[in-house]
Write a protein that holds these residues in place. Structure first.
Motif, short mmCIF file in Angstrom:
data_model
loop_
_atom_site.label_atom_id
_atom_site.label_comp_id
_atom_site.label_asym_id
_atom_site.label_seq_id
_atom_site.Cartn_x
_atom_site.Cartn_y
_atom_site.Cartn_z
N LYS A 1 0.76 -1.12 -0.42
CA LYS A 1 -0.06 0.26 0.23
C LYS A 1 0.64 0.99 -0.37
O LYS A 1 1.05 2.32 -0.84
N LYS A 2 1.68 1.05 1.11
CA LYS A 2 2.28 2.57 0.92
C LYS A 2 3.33 3.13 -0.44
O LYS A 2 3.48 4.11 -0.86
N ILE A 3 3.40 1.84 -0.86
CA ILE A 3 4.22 1.85 -2.10
C ILE A 3 3.34 2.78 -3.53
O ILE A 3 3.65 3.13 -3.95
N ALA A 4 2.14 1.57 -3.31
CA ALA A 4 1.12 2.10 -4.24
C ALA A 4 0.92 3.62 -4.55
O ALA A 4 0.31 4.29 -4.90
N LYS A 5 0.39 4.49 -3.36
CA LYS A 5 0.37 5.51 -2.80
C LYS A 5 1.64 6.54 -2.43
O LYS A 5 1.36 7.47 -3.70
N SER A 6 2.70 5.71 -3.21
CA SER A 6 3.90 6.99 -2.85
C SER A 6 4.15 7.23 -4.29
O SER A 6 4.19 8.17 -5.57
N LEU A 7 4.33 6.14 -5.55
CA LEU A 7 3.78 5.93 -6.76
C LEU A 7 1.60 7.01 -7.22
O LEU A 7 1.21 6.30 -8.12
N SER A 8 2.13 7.92 -6.87
CA SER A 8 0.75 8.82 -7.53
C SER A 8 -0.03 8.17 -7.08
O SER A 8 -1.22 7.75 -7.81
N ASP A 9 -0.60 7.28 -6.12
CA ASP A 9 -1.59 5.87 -5.52
C ASP A 9 -2.42 5.54 -6.66
O ASP A 9 -3.64 5.95 -7.30
N ILE A 10 -1.59 4.75 -8.00
CA ILE A 10 -1.96 3.90 -8.27
C ILE A 10 -2.39 2.66 -7.65
O ILE A 10 -1.53 2.69 -6.18
N SER A 11 -3.49 2.08 -8.73
CA SER A 11 -3.67 1.02 -8.08
C SER A 11 -2.84 -0.18 -7.37
O SER A 11 -1.13 -0.33 -7.53
N GLN A 12 -2.86 -1.26 -5.98
CA GLN A 12 -2.16 -2.47 -6.16
C GLN A 12 -1.88 -3.37 -6.92
O GLN A 12 -0.57 -3.65 -6.95
N LEU A 13 -2.72 -4.02 -7.63
CA LEU A 13 -2.56 -4.70 -8.73
C LEU A 13 -2.19 -3.85 -10.43
O LEU A 13 -2.79 -3.27 -10.69
N VAL A 14 -0.80 -4.42 -10.64
CA VAL A 14 -0.69 -3.72 -11.50
C VAL A 14 0.50 -4.45 -12.42
O VAL A 14 1.41 -5.40 -12.27
N LEU A 15 1.08 -4.27 -13.87
CA LEU A 15 1.92 -4.56 -14.51
C LEU A 15 2.58 -4.17 -15.20
O LEU A 15 3.14 -2.62 -15.02
N VAL A 16 3.89 -5.07 -14.98
CA VAL A 16 5.13 -4.51 -15.56
C VAL A 16 4.93 -3.61 -17.17
O VAL A 16 5.41 -4.93 -17.74
N LYS A 17 5.19 -2.60 -17.12
CA LYS A 17 5.33 -2.77 -18.72
C LYS A 17 6.20 -2.74 -19.72
O LYS A 17 6.17 -3.19 -20.26
N ASN A 18 7.67 -2.03 -19.17
CA ASN A 18 8.39 -2.13 -19.11
C ASN A 18 9.56 -1.90 -18.03
O ASN A 18 9.47 -1.64 -17.08
N VAL A 19 10.96 -2.39 -18.05
CA VAL A 19 12.53 -1.73 -17.23
C VAL A 19 13.27 -1.21 -18.11
O VAL A 19 14.16 -2.00 -19.37
N GLY A 20 13.52 -0.14 -18.00
CA GLY A 20 14.55 0.73 -18.33
C GLY A 20 15.26 1.72 -17.56
O GLY A 20 15.59 0.64 -16.27
N LYS A 21 15.91 2.42 -17.14
CA LYS A 21 16.13 3.42 -16.56
C LYS A 21 15.50 3.16 -14.66
O LYS A 21 16.28 2.86 -13.77
N CYS A 22 13.84 3.34 -14.54
CA CYS A 22 12.99 2.50 -13.59
C CYS A 22 12.03 2.04 -14.47
O CYS A 22 12.07 1.50 -15.90
N VAL A 23 10.98 1.48 -14.13
CA VAL A 23 10.24 -0.09 -13.34
C VAL A 23 8.81 0.79 -14.06
O VAL A 23 9.02 1.61 -12.59
N HIS A 24 8.48 1.04 -15.22
CA HIS A 24 7.20 0.94 -15.75
C HIS A 24 6.26 0.33 -15.07
O HIS A 24 5.83 -0.99 -15.94
N LEU A 25 5.04 0.40 -14.27
CA LEU A 25 3.69 0.00 -14.08
C LEU A 25 2.85 0.35 -15.05
O LEU A 25 2.93 2.01 -15.37
N VAL A 26 1.85 -0.30 -15.05
CA VAL A 26 0.87 0.15 -15.95
C VAL A 26 -0.29 -0.43 -15.06
O VAL A 26 -0.34 -1.68 -14.59
N ASP A 27 -1.69 0.48 -14.45
CA ASP A 27 -2.95 -0.26 -13.73
C ASP A 27 -3.76 -0.63 -14.98
O ASP A 27 -4.15 -0.56 -15.57
#
Length: 192
Positions: free
Chosen positions: A112-138
């Motif tokens: 929950k804390k990580i999801a809140k810190s990532l602009s309040d994204i949902s806790q269930l996410v997919l990794v879109k891709n990994v580059g300099k950072c991990v890109h997540l998508v709800d």
């Protein structure tokens, strides 16, 4: 390969079942010829070891890795020989680089804390891709966020979270028709 000619060792590791991020990193290393100064490369189950003649070459290689994938790094130094008359020491430097254990198409349940810190994204996410950072998508709202290396490794948990499912668990299918059931949107979700 003579064991005595290297002074910098970079151990690159990723502890996952499938190594999509590691394979991506291998392609980037080859594309930019980042391994050009290596004296030897040894492959292991969880990664590779890169040997360098000089400490500075190893440090440059670690910086290159850090600029392309989210990593955690540590450094140790071992004294090999010492001349007490001239006060000169011969050292070997060891760099351990651990790549985040997340890959493209992984399914995550974020704390929950990580999801809140990532602009309040949902806790269930997919990794879109990994580059300099991990890109997540709800997958429900198409909301996107990026998780830096620092956010992953320094998340106030004893063990960093890992993927709940990877791409091997996913099944590709085609949607033939849809029937709307109702509106679903979170109040905190970004509107398109």
């Amino acid at each position: 390969f003579a064991q005595g000619i290297w002074h910098g060792l970079v151990q690159v590791r990723q502890h996952v079942v499938h190594k999509r991020t590691f394979y991506y990193l291998e392609q980037v290393i080859l594309k930019h010829n980042a391994h050009g100064e290596c004296t030897n490369i040894i492959t292991f189950k969880d990664g590779m070891d890169f040997y360098f003649q000089q400490k500075q070459q190893a440090v440059r290689f670690v910086s290159f890795l850090e600029s392309h994938v989210p990593i955690k790094k540590s450094h140790t130094r071992k004294l090999i020989s010492h001349d007490s008359k001239s006060n000169v020491g011969n050292y070997k430097d060891y760099h351990l680089v651990e790549i985040v254990p997340l890959c493209k198409d992984d399914f995550l349940v974020l704390p929950k804390k990580i999801a809140k810190s990532l602009s309040d994204i949902s806790q269930l996410v997919l990794v879109k891709n990994v580059g300099k950072c991990v890109h997540l998508v709800d997958p429900l709202s198409d909301e996107r966020s990026a998780m830096s290396s620092e956010k992953y490794w320094n998340n106030q948990f004893k063990d960093p979270f890992i993927a709940s499912m990877n791409s091997r668990h996913l099944i590709r299918f085609i949607v033939l028709s849809i029937e709307p059931v109702g509106e679903f949107s979170r109040a905190s979700a970004k509107q398109k």
